[in-house]
Design a protein around this motif. Sequence first.
Motif, PDB file in Angstrom:
ATOM      1  N   UNK A   1       7.532  -7.181  -4.905  1.00  0.00           N
ATOM      2  CA  UNK A   1       6.606  -6.324  -4.170  1.00  0.00           C
ATOM      3  C   UNK A   1       5.599  -5.613  -5.083  1.00  0.00           C
ATOM      4  N   UNK A   2       6.062  -5.019  -6.198  1.00  0.00           N
ATOM      5  CA  UNK A   2       5.126  -4.279  -7.046  1.00  0.00           C
ATOM      6  C   UNK A   2       4.119  -5.197  -7.723  1.00  0.00           C
ATOM      7  N   UNK A   3       4.484  -6.468  -7.915  1.00  0.00           N
ATOM      8  CA  UNK A   3       3.518  -7.425  -8.463  1.00  0.00           C
ATOM      9  C   UNK A   3       2.482  -7.803  -7.409  1.00  0.00           C
ATOM     10  N   UNK A   4       2.905  -7.921  -6.148  1.00  0.00           N
ATOM     11  CA  UNK A   4       1.973  -8.254  -5.073  1.00  0.00           C
ATOM     12  C   UNK A   4       0.967  -7.125  -4.849  1.00  0.00           C
ATOM     13  N   UNK A   5       1.450  -5.877  -4.849  1.00  0.00           N
ATOM     14  CA  UNK A   5       0.553  -4.745  -4.600  1.00  0.00           C
ATOM     15  C   UNK A   5      -0.378  -4.470  -5.780  1.00  0.00           C
ATOM     16  N   UNK A   6      -0.094  -5.087  -6.931  1.00  0.00           N
ATOM     17  CA  UNK A   6      -0.959  -4.903  -8.106  1.00  0.00           C
ATOM     18  C   UNK A   6      -2.122  -5.887  -8.118  1.00  0.00           C
ATOM     19  N   UNK A   7      -2.125  -6.842  -7.178  1.00  0.00           N
ATOM     20  CA  UNK A   7      -3.174  -7.858  -7.156  1.00  0.00           C
ATOM     21  C   UNK A   7      -4.334  -7.409  -6.266  1.00  0.00           C
ATOM     22  N   UNK A   8      -5.411  -8.192  -6.295  1.00  0.00           N
ATOM     23  CA  UNK A   8      -6.539  -7.956  -5.411  1.00  0.00           C
ATOM     24  C   UNK A   8      -7.286  -6.662  -5.691  1.00  0.00           C
ATOM     25  N   UNK A   9      -7.916  -6.155  -4.626  1.00  0.00           N
ATOM     26  CA  UNK A   9      -8.740  -4.947  -4.718  1.00  0.00           C
ATOM     27  C   UNK A   9      -8.144  -3.862  -3.833  1.00  0.00           C
ATOM     28  N   UNK A  10      -8.071  -2.657  -4.358  1.00  0.00           N
ATOM     29  CA  UNK A  10      -7.538  -1.549  -3.575  1.00  0.00           C
ATOM     30  C   UNK A  10      -8.514  -1.165  -2.473  1.00  0.00           C
ATOM     31  N   UNK A  11      -7.998  -0.944  -1.243  1.00  0.00           N
ATOM     32  CA  UNK A  11      -8.823  -0.527  -0.111  1.00  0.00           C
ATOM     33  C   UNK A  11      -8.168   0.679   0.557  1.00  0.00           C
ATOM     34  N   UNK A  12      -9.007   1.499   1.234  1.00  0.00           N
ATOM     35  CA  UNK A  12      -8.468   2.688   1.918  1.00  0.00           C
ATOM     36  C   UNK A  12      -7.843   2.286   3.248  1.00  0.00           C
TER      37      UNK A  12
ATOM     38  N   UNK B   1     -10.152   1.564   6.132  1.00  0.00           N
ATOM     39  CA  UNK B   1     -11.042   0.399   6.065  1.00  0.00           C
ATOM     40  C   UNK B   1     -10.235  -0.913   6.001  1.00  0.00           C
ATOM     41  N   UNK B   2      -9.140  -0.956   6.734  1.00  0.00           N
ATOM     42  CA  UNK B   2      -8.252  -2.115   6.680  1.00  0.00           C
ATOM     43  C   UNK B   2      -8.815  -3.299   7.460  1.00  0.00           C
ATOM     44  N   UNK B   3      -8.480  -4.494   7.006  1.00  0.00           N
ATOM     45  CA  UNK B   3      -8.797  -5.733   7.703  1.00  0.00           C
ATOM     46  C   UNK B   3      -7.517  -6.545   7.860  1.00  0.00           C
ATOM     47  N   UNK B   4      -7.414  -7.359   8.944  1.00  0.00           N
ATOM     48  CA  UNK B   4      -6.225  -8.196   9.115  1.00  0.00           C
ATOM     49  C   UNK B   4      -5.972  -9.066   7.879  1.00  0.00           C
ATOM     50  N   UNK B   5      -4.732  -9.114   7.439  1.00  0.00           N
ATOM     51  CA  UNK B   5      -4.368  -9.892   6.256  1.00  0.00           C
ATOM     52  C   UNK B   5      -4.221  -9.052   5.012  1.00  0.00           C
ATOM     53  N   UNK B   6      -4.682  -7.777   5.055  1.00  0.00           N
ATOM     54  CA  UNK B   6      -4.513  -6.902   3.890  1.00  0.00           C
ATOM     55  C   UNK B   6      -3.023  -6.624   3.663  1.00  0.00           C
ATOM     56  N   UNK B   7      -2.660  -6.404   2.407  1.00  0.00           N
ATOM     57  CA  UNK B   7      -1.269  -6.097   2.058  1.00  0.00           C
ATOM     58  C   UNK B   7      -1.106  -4.581   1.978  1.00  0.00           C
TER      59      UNK B   7
END
Length: 300
Positions: free
Chosen positions: A232-243, A246-252
């Motif tokens: 889990x902590x590796x997954x949340x460290x990827x991509x771009x942080x969003x508020x 401002x969520x979109x479907x598929x965001x983690x």
Amino acid sequence: MSQTAHIPSHRKPRRSASKLALRAGVAGGVLSTIAVAGAAGPANAEPVTETIEMPTLGSLGTDLSSAVAASAEASEQEALDQSLEAQEAAALEKAAKDAKKAKAEADRKAEAERAEKARKEAEAKAEAERAAAEARAEARARASRDAARTQIAATSASNSSDSGSSDSSSSSSSASESTQVASGSAAAIVAFAKAQVGDAYVSGGTGPNSWDCSGLVQAAYRQAGIDLPRISYSQSSMGTSVSLSNLQPGDILYWGSRSGSYHVAIYVGGGKYVGAQNPSTGVVERSLDWDTPSGAVRIL
């Protein structure tokens, strides 16, 4: 009795060679004495007509042959006995080696079984501790959320106008969220996540009918051809942080810090997410208000 009659010999069978030689010597001496006496006697003396039978070479050979045969038979029997004893000793030694080898193999198998049992017990204990840690973390998050809600309710009660404005904004936000529609890769991720609702939660589970939080997220993103780390902590460290606004479907979504999250889920739109929560609930679809995430990242 005829003058040519012989005095029978009273020989005992199987005399030794030394005894036969002694007898021959004695007989020879007697003959010599008789011959000397005959020569020295009167001329008119009657000649000696009796003879003494001497042992022949044939009888000596027979006795020696019998002795040699008996000795050979005894030697052969002794050799046979020694061979049998050697065979028995070899058989006993082989049996002892086989027994020792069998015992060593049995000990090895027993040790392997004990090690496997210990490994399974350690895995079960680790899984139980992990589930307990996740349950405690979720309880703390809920307590924090409840405290925040209590504080917000108190603030709203003291300022009704601000509360009305906030409710209006909230309604607009909810309306906006309800109109969100996933498309492309996000649609595949959301559809897969929703299809797993109702499956069991199993620590370390990666499907197809049981999951843990990061296992479900990883499998959902695989539907879009994206390989995510397992933890889990590796997954949340990827991509771009969003508020969270401002969520979109598929965001983690993640709970905890971004680089140290203890739980993840997938935002599916409409102010909701799908996640493998815990052994009690399994895979569920929940509102963000049910357990507000700490943050979100966007991979797509």
